[in-house]
Design a protein around this motif. Structure first.
Motif, PDB file in Angstrom:
ATOM      1  N   LEU A 447       0.826  -1.207   0.000  1.00  0.00           N
ATOM      2  CA  LEU A 447       0.000   0.000   0.000  1.00  0.00           C
ATOM      3  C   LEU A 447       0.862   1.259   0.000  1.00  0.00           C
ATOM      4  N   ARG A 448       1.985   1.199   0.719  1.00  0.00           N
ATOM      5  CA  ARG A 448       2.884   2.348   0.723  1.00  0.00           C
ATOM      6  C   ARG A 448       3.423   2.612  -0.680  1.00  0.00           C
ATOM      7  N   ALA A 449       3.739   1.532  -1.405  1.00  0.00           N
ATOM      8  CA  ALA A 449       4.220   1.698  -2.781  1.00  0.00           C
ATOM      9  C   ALA A 449       3.141   2.314  -3.669  1.00  0.00           C
ATOM     10  N   GLU A 450       1.883   1.868  -3.481  1.00  0.00           N
ATOM     11  CA  GLU A 450       0.778   2.454  -4.256  1.00  0.00           C
ATOM     12  C   GLU A 450       0.580   3.921  -3.904  1.00  0.00           C
ATOM     13  N   LEU A 451       0.682   4.223  -2.608  1.00  0.00           N
ATOM     14  CA  LEU A 451       0.527   5.607  -2.172  1.00  0.00           C
ATOM     15  C   LEU A 451       1.635   6.482  -2.751  1.00  0.00           C
ATOM     16  N   GLU A 452       2.860   5.997  -2.702  1.00  0.00           N
ATOM     17  CA  GLU A 452       3.978   6.775  -3.248  1.00  0.00           C
ATOM     18  C   GLU A 452       3.828   6.971  -4.750  1.00  0.00           C
ATOM     19  N   ALA A 457       2.733  10.919  -8.953  1.00  0.00           N
ATOM     20  CA  ALA A 457       1.913  11.383 -10.074  1.00  0.00           C
ATOM     21  C   ALA A 457       1.282  12.738  -9.763  1.00  0.00           C
ATOM     22  N   ILE A 458       0.804  12.898  -8.543  1.00  0.00           N
ATOM     23  CA  ILE A 458       0.178  14.168  -8.150  1.00  0.00           C
ATOM     24  C   ILE A 458       1.207  15.295  -8.169  1.00  0.00           C
ATOM     25  N   ARG A 459       2.399  15.011  -7.666  1.00  0.00           N
ATOM     26  CA  ARG A 459       3.454  16.033  -7.654  1.00  0.00           C
ATOM     27  C   ARG A 459       3.820  16.463  -9.077  1.00  0.00           C
ATOM     28  N   LEU A 505      -0.229  14.573  -0.351  1.00  0.00           N
ATOM     29  CA  LEU A 505       1.199  14.437  -0.040  1.00  0.00           C
ATOM     30  C   LEU A 505       1.469  14.209   1.448  1.00  0.00           C
ATOM     31  N   PRO A 506       0.641  14.722   2.385  1.00  0.00           N
ATOM     32  CA  PRO A 506       0.896  14.408   3.806  1.00  0.00           C
ATOM     33  C   PRO A 506       0.465  13.001   4.225  1.00  0.00           C
ATOM     34  N   VAL A 507      -0.226  12.256   3.371  1.00  0.00           N
ATOM     35  CA  VAL A 507      -0.746  10.941   3.768  1.00  0.00           C
ATOM     36  C   VAL A 507       0.400   9.955   3.930  1.00  0.00           C
ATOM     37  N   THR A 508       0.310   9.110   4.955  1.00  0.00           N
ATOM     38  CA  THR A 508       1.308   8.082   5.186  1.00  0.00           C
ATOM     39  C   THR A 508       0.622   6.761   5.502  1.00  0.00           C
TER      40      THR A 508
END
Length: 927
Positions: A447-452, A457-459, A505-508
């Protein structure tokens, strides 16, 4: 101008000690107009938020009470409400609506009045139960009760918090804020520091003494070192401990050795014991220190040490262990923890987001629930601790994207720095959750890899024109999440895309389990900025921690146990301003189970309310819970480790039964079909049986009771079908005296499947999705584990009876709407539940459901196999299920009880793997 700033200014101007009127709220908004100018959108948002928040209310509950003399009102002039007053002020500062705070005040006054009077000189022992809802605020309720009990003269409070240390620590920290006023972690040190917290910041003149802390459970050596004794204290003392045998024994021994003063050897201090988890689902633990029988023995021993005690259990389900665990009725009523003196039912505030709203309301279910149908390949529902997750289900990735988009929408709504959480619970094993290294990332790592990937992409793309940004696959997936869930929520895609950077971007991601420790999820450290987190865990998340600002839940655990299901429902609670954004992903069978237990729980609560109106006693409700067919599942779970077979008596009065589970093998299915064919053909040719011509199902009227009993005895269901045992009901029908349920209606509902002949007529079969779970068992239910569609039990009723049922349904809707603070549905808008048809039924009803089955999607995709075989071929036969609908019976209660037998060995073989805890029972401090 941010609308929330104006809202906060308005709240200061409104009366804090009562519910303001709608006119007062509108006047305040108009007076603040110079601040937000002529922006009508801000004005509308401010008004909406104020109305939503200020008009929330909480009604008092009701109680079944045995003999008791009220005492609170007479003593009010002499009681100094020091602890309650500062706790009330603390809640006001936390933003509690005046209507809810007023309701909490009145409710806890009523519960306090049911406790023993602490200034009464005689010896007394009170036993009670407070029943609320899951995640509805019981901590605040018992914190308020503790404050008021201390004000009234209770000198010692023992709070039992279950078996998980991080839950105990969380509870201790909340009591530090709400009752003690100081950080308990500093109070039991030699060189202690008085760090004020919570209510201590409001008024620190007095403080309760703590015998435990937010970092350590009870240790007698610590108290001995500090020289602490109950009799030497001027203010009340509190201990917050786990339900752990060794810890309870340590407390017992310390109390017995150093604190007994009365001539009888008892402790002469009024004592309140609150059991925070009277429905704790820890029955199947193999740890003898957590064995509930031994734990309850230690609690009883504590109670004997004091001359004046009140024991109050708090439960979120009527299926509490105190009702269902004893072997017989005498064992239940004789248990020293049985709530013989009172059972008090709390009313949740009108903004409570609970099972009724999610699982019982069709519109709520459609809005909030999403079915998981693709996870079994990636993460099998039954897997071992060494299972390696190599990919995430598409549905989990979609749920993550929905969570990220929801964060953007909450930002666009102007919430500010609030906590935002997503729950992911797919395994009870820490290695599966957290991974085991770079080659095994686990669910959290993937999930961390998906979030990153999403954050990258957002950045890179979110600031580009919409058309260009959507060329990126991840931005396109986020757009699809917005389009599928939130398109009509007031913000178009360009606005959402523009908000993604600050929102996401703040999500972890964080794993919360034994390996990460109890403090992995630290909201307090982010109180100024708000923590945005995807929390991955198992039992720790399911039973211990409160997830702040929970928006999206992804829950996939194999369990069929009512109390376990309810405890795992962390998505229940309060979602101010973002309830409409909340989504819950569950397997379809879990959705059905939640729907079923929600309705079963609601029915028992309705019985409790009716008993209150009839002035019944607590024991009457205890007997009703034991006699409920739905208590059997909890009973079997409780006895799974120790018994081979258990026998229970079950009431059929006003109940419905269905063969939700059938044998999967062709022989059993064809035998059942043959039995039904013979039964219908015989009934058609029996003198006195007539056919009723109606537009709905075909109805045979006047079928004799003995014919029904004979058919039931020969209709076979698997031993896992806990709720419907046709042979036991057949035996009951045989025992019934003449004149009771002699004539039956038999209805055969029609569907839109293929034609089939049964008796003299052909009709269309009912289409049903079916599942093979567990292996060898065919589950044929539809929504909420019901075979028949809603309204099927109307069959055979007269027009007058049908109208009476509709009036009952409308009356129930009006009561429910009043409790929830909403407008009641019109009579024609109500989809009448079958329980109302049963309530007016004069003749019992047998329903014959001839089904056209199709494997549910998730199983059809697996293509059979030894664990998941395909559907058996029945040739010219048919798959048939049956249902029974009993009227309310006025006969002697003993004549309406069926004697069920449950093969616990078979249950253990079938279900133990789905309910045994894994290795994430959480950080456990050594006692």
């Amino acid at each position: 101008m941010n609308a929330d700033i104006v809202v906060n200014m308005a709240l200061v101007a409104l009366p804090p000690d009562r519910v303001p009127t709608e006119d007062e709220i509108r006047n305040i908004v108009e007076r603040l107009a110079p601040i937000y100018g002529s922006d009508e959108s801000i004005k509308a948002e401010v008004l909406s938020k104020l109305l939503t928040r200020c008009l929330i209310k909480m009604d008092t509950g009701f109680a079944l009470v045995d003999e008791h003399i009220p005492w609170v009102h007479a003593r009010r002039p002499e009681i100094d409400p020091y602890y309650w007053d500062r706790f009330k002020k603390w809640l006001q500062r936390q933003g509690w609506p005046a209507g809810v705070l007023s309701g909490l005040d009145r409710t806890t006054d009523e519960v306090l009045d049911l406790l023993g009077n602490p200034v009464e000189l005689n010896t007394w022992k009170r036993r009670g139960l407070v029943m609320g809802d899951v995640q509805s605020g019981k901590t605040a309720t018992y914190s308020a009760l503790i404050c008021k009990a201390a004000d009234a003269g209770y000198g010692f409070i023992i709070l039992l918090t279950g078996t998980i240390e991080n839950l105990r620590q969380q509870t201790q920290a909340r009591l530090d804020e709400g009752f003690v006023g100081f950080d308990s972690s500093e109070q039991l040190k030699r060189n202690r520091r008085d760090l004020r917290v919570g209510v201590g910041l409001i008024d620190g003149r007095r403080q309760a003494t703590v015998f435990t802390s937010s970092s350590a459970d009870f240790r007698s050596t610590t108290l001995d070192t500090l020289g602490l004794r109950l009799n030497s204290l001027r203010d009340p003392a509190i201990v917050v401990i786990k339900k752990h045998t060794r810890i309870l024994e340590n407390l017992r021994d310390w109390l017995r050795s150093y604190n007994t003063t009365a001539p009888s050897g008892a402790i002469d201090i009024p004592t309140l014991i609150i059991d925070d988890e009277a429905d704790n689902a820890s029955i199947n633990t193999n740890d003898e220190n957590k064995d509930p029988t031994r734990v309850n023995e230690r609690i009883r021993e504590l109670l004997t040490l004091f001359r004046q005690t009140t024991y109050v259990g708090f439960t979120a389900t009527p299926f509490a262990n105190i009702f269902v665990n004893p072997d017989d009725q005498d064992g239940m009523l004789g248990d020293d923890l049985f709530p013989r003196d009172f059972i008090y039912t709390l009313q949740a505030p009108t903004n409570y987001f609970g099972p009724r709203r999610i699982f019982m309301d069709d519109s709520g279910s459609a809005l909030h629930l999403r079915s998981i149908q693709d996870a079994d390949v990636a993460i099998p529902s039954k897997h071992r601790s060494n299972f390696k997750v190599t990919a995430l289900p598409d549905s989990l990735i979609k749920a993550l994207h929905v969570f990220l988009v929801a964060n953007a929408i909450r930002d666009l709504r102007g919430e500010g720095p609030t906590h935002r959480s997503m729950l992911v619970n797919v395994s009870q094993f820490t290695g599966v959750q957290s991974g085991r290294g770079p080659d095994d990332l686990g669910v959290e790592g993937l999930l961390r890899a998906e979030l990153e990937r999403a954050q990258t992409a957002i950045r890179n793309f979110s600031s580009l024109p919409t058309a260009t940004a959507l060329e990126n696959a991840t931005i396109a997936a986020l757009h699809a999440a917005w389009e599928g869930e939130y398109q009509a929520y007031g913000f178009d895609w360009p606005a959402v895309q523009g908000a993604l950077r600050k929102a996401v971007l703040p999500v972890t991601t964080i794993a919360v389990n034994q390996s990460t420790g109890p403090r992995a999820l630290n909201y307090k450290a982010h109180k100024d900025t708000g923590l945005r987190v995807v929390a991955v865990g198992g039992n720790s998340l399911s039973r211990g921690l409160t997830l702040e600002g929970l928006i999206v839940s992804y829950f996939r655990r194999s369990t069929k146990m009512y109390d376990t299901l309810l405890q795992m429902g962390r998505w229940f609670g309060y979602r101010p301003g973002y309830e409409d954004l909340c989504r819950v992903w569950l397997p379809q069978d879990a959705i059905d189970w939640y729907g079923h237990i929600s309705e079963a729980t609601e029915d028992l609560r309705s019985q409790l309310k009716q008993m209150y109106r009839l002035n019944r006693k607590p024991k009457d409700f205890g007997l009703a819970v034991r006699a409920s067919p739905d208590s059997l599942l909890v009973t079997a779970r409780n006895k799974m480790r120790t018994a081979r077979e258990i026998t229970r008596v079950i009431s059929v009065s006003g109940e419905a039964f269905e063969s939700v589970e059938l044998h999967a093998g062709a022989k059993h299915l064809l035998d059942n079909w043959s039995q039904i064919q013979s039964f219908v053909e015989t009934a058609e040719s029996t003198p006195g049986v007539s056919e009723i011509q109606v537009a709905g199902p075909r109805i045979l009227r006047g079928v004799r009771r003995q014919a029904i009993a004979d058919m039931l005895r020969n209709f076979k269901v698997p031993e896992t079908e806990f709720r419907f045992q046709p042979d036991a009901i057949a035996d009951l029908l045989d025992r019934m005296p003449a004149g009771i349920m002699e004539e039956w209606d038999v209805a055969i509902p029609k569907g839109d499947g293929e034609l089939i002949q049964l008796g003299r007529h052909k009709f269309h079969r009912l289409k049903r999705k079916v599942r093979t779970d567990p292996p060898g068992v065919l589950e044929v239910s539809g929504a909420k584990r019901r075979v028949g569609s809603r309204g099927v039990e109307m069959a055979g009723l007269t027009a007058e009876e049908t109208e009476r049922a509709r009036r009952l349904a409308h009356q129930a809707e009006m009561e429910m709407a009043a409790e929830e603070g909403r407008k009641a549905k019109l009579p024609e808008e109500i989809n009448v539940a079958d329980k109302f048809y049963r309530a007016v039924r004069s003749r019992p009803l047998l329903l014959i459901h001839v089904l056209e089955p199709e494997l549910a999607n998730a199983q059809a995709d697996l293509g059979g196999g030894e664990e998941r075989p395909g559907l058996s071929s029945l040739g010219n036969g048919a798959l048939v299920a049956i249902g029974l609908s009993f009227p309310r019976l006025e006969a002697d209660a003993a004549r309406t009880l069926a004697r069920y037998k449950i093969n616990v060995v078979k249950w253990r073989e079938t279900f133990s793997s789905s309910i045994e805890p894994g290795d994430d029972d959480d950080f456990e401090e050594q006692p």
